[in-house]
Design an enzyme around this catalytic site. Structure first.
Site, short mmCIF file in Angstrom:
data_model
loop_
_atom_site.label_atom_id
_atom_site.label_comp_id
_atom_site.label_asym_id
_atom_site.label_seq_id
_atom_site.Cartn_x
_atom_site.Cartn_y
_atom_site.Cartn_z
N GLN A 1 3.42 10.06 0.64
CA GLN A 1 4.67 9.28 0.71
C GLN A 1 5.53 9.19 -0.54
O GLN A 1 6.69 9.29 -0.65
CB GLN A 1 4.49 7.80 0.85
CG GLN A 1 3.96 7.40 2.25
CD GLN A 1 3.88 5.88 2.40
OE1 GLN A 1 2.65 5.47 2.01
NE2 GLN A 1 4.69 5.33 3.11
N GLY B 1 0.76 -1.20 0.11
CA GLY B 1 0.16 0.05 -0.04
C GLY B 1 0.84 1.34 -0.04
O GLY B 1 1.87 1.13 0.38
N HIS C 1 -2.20 7.56 6.81
CA HIS C 1 -1.15 8.46 6.09
C HIS C 1 -1.91 9.80 5.49
O HIS C 1 -1.11 10.69 5.74
CB HIS C 1 -0.69 7.62 4.87
CG HIS C 1 0.64 6.80 5.28
ND1 HIS C 1 1.82 7.40 5.89
CD2 HIS C 1 0.87 5.52 5.04
CE1 HIS C 1 2.86 6.72 5.99
NE2 HIS C 1 2.47 5.38 5.58
N CYS D 1 6.46 0.36 7.78
CA CYS D 1 6.09 1.47 6.88
C CYS D 1 7.23 1.73 6.05
O CYS D 1 8.19 1.98 6.41
CB CYS D 1 5.71 2.69 7.70
SG CYS D 1 5.19 4.12 6.76
N LEU D 2 6.91 2.05 4.85
CA LEU D 2 8.22 2.36 3.71
C LEU D 2 8.79 3.80 4.15
O LEU D 2 9.84 3.90 3.73
CB LEU D 2 7.58 2.34 2.39
CG LEU D 2 7.25 1.12 1.89
CD1 LEU D 2 6.45 1.35 0.57
CD2 LEU D 2 8.05 0.09 1.69
N HIS E 1 -4.02 1.61 7.74
CA HIS E 1 -2.53 2.47 7.66
C HIS E 1 -2.78 3.51 6.75
O HIS E 1 -2.04 4.52 6.92
CB HIS E 1 -1.51 1.32 7.23
CG HIS E 1 -0.26 1.67 7.28
ND1 HIS E 1 0.93 1.34 8.31
CD2 HIS E 1 0.44 2.10 6.60
CE1 HIS E 1 1.99 1.80 7.97
NE2 HIS E 1 1.77 2.54 6.68
N GLU E 2 -2.96 3.31 5.49
CA GLU E 2 -2.80 4.22 4.43
C GLU E 2 -3.84 5.26 4.71
O GLU E 2 -3.51 6.61 4.25
CB GLU E 2 -3.20 3.61 3.12
CG GLU E 2 -2.36 2.56 2.54
CD GLU E 2 -0.66 2.62 2.89
OE1 GLU E 2 -0.34 3.73 2.70
OE2 GLU E 2 -0.29 1.54 2.98
#
Ligand code: NI
Length: 171
Positions: free
Chosen positions: A51, A46, A136, A89-90, A132-133
């Site tokens: 990001q 995702g 963000h 998380c990236l 999660h997204e």
């Protein structure tokens, strides 16, 4: 399509509340293509627009073995239950942590053609990734849900030469 560098903490764009997409035009379609490409390049499941430095309410999800999809102006309309999940998380590479997420997540948003869609996920990676997204785009990161940053654990950086492993958690 362009692969973008993933923004890392403490980049301020990750802490902004992203703006709603007023109109789904070519620039939004290009953004979504770039996000999907960037997500796969980074081996995530995702990704949220902030990001890659774009403060708009757009997320993409790509569950293993499934077609990726985007949600524009997504919102969680229902969540229920609690479960413990392991998450990374990236935008914070090299760390993971265990936190509480919902068991059931229902989200709504627009697809790339502007149609209202509703996504229901229960007890799976998609449910975790939706929370999660959508966090963000509100400037929230999973570490904010940890009772203490001491609960973050350091993980080995991924070896680029190794065979890609199937993704097992939201990024
Ligand atoms: Ni993330």
């Amino acid at each position: 399509m362009t692969v973008h560098t993933i923004r890392l903490l403490p980049d301020p764009v990750l802490r902004q509340k992203a703006k709603r997409v007023p109109q789904i035009d070519g620039s939004v379609h290009k953004l979504i293509e770039d996000m999907i490409e960037s997500m796969y390049e980074a081996r995530g499941v995702g990704l949220a627009a902030p990001q890659i430095g774009v403060s708009l309410r757009v997320i993409v999800l790509g569950m293993p073995e499934e077609e990726p999809f985007a949600l524009i102006n997504p919102e969680i309309v229902k969540r229920a239950g609690e479960r413990t999940v392991d998450e990374g998380c990236l935008s914070l590479p090299g760390y993971r942590g265990e936190l509480t997420r919902s068991t059931l997540v229902i989200a709504k948003g627009l697809d790339t053609s502007g149609k209202q869609v509703r996504i229901k996920a229960k007890d799976d990676l998609l449910a975790q990734a939706l929370e999660h997204e959508i966090d963000h785009i509100n400037g929230t990161l999973y570490i904010d849900h940890l009772p203490s940053l001491d609960m973050l654990r350091k993980i080995e950086p991924e070896e680029p030469d190794e065979e890609p492993e199937p993704a097992t958690s939201a990024e």
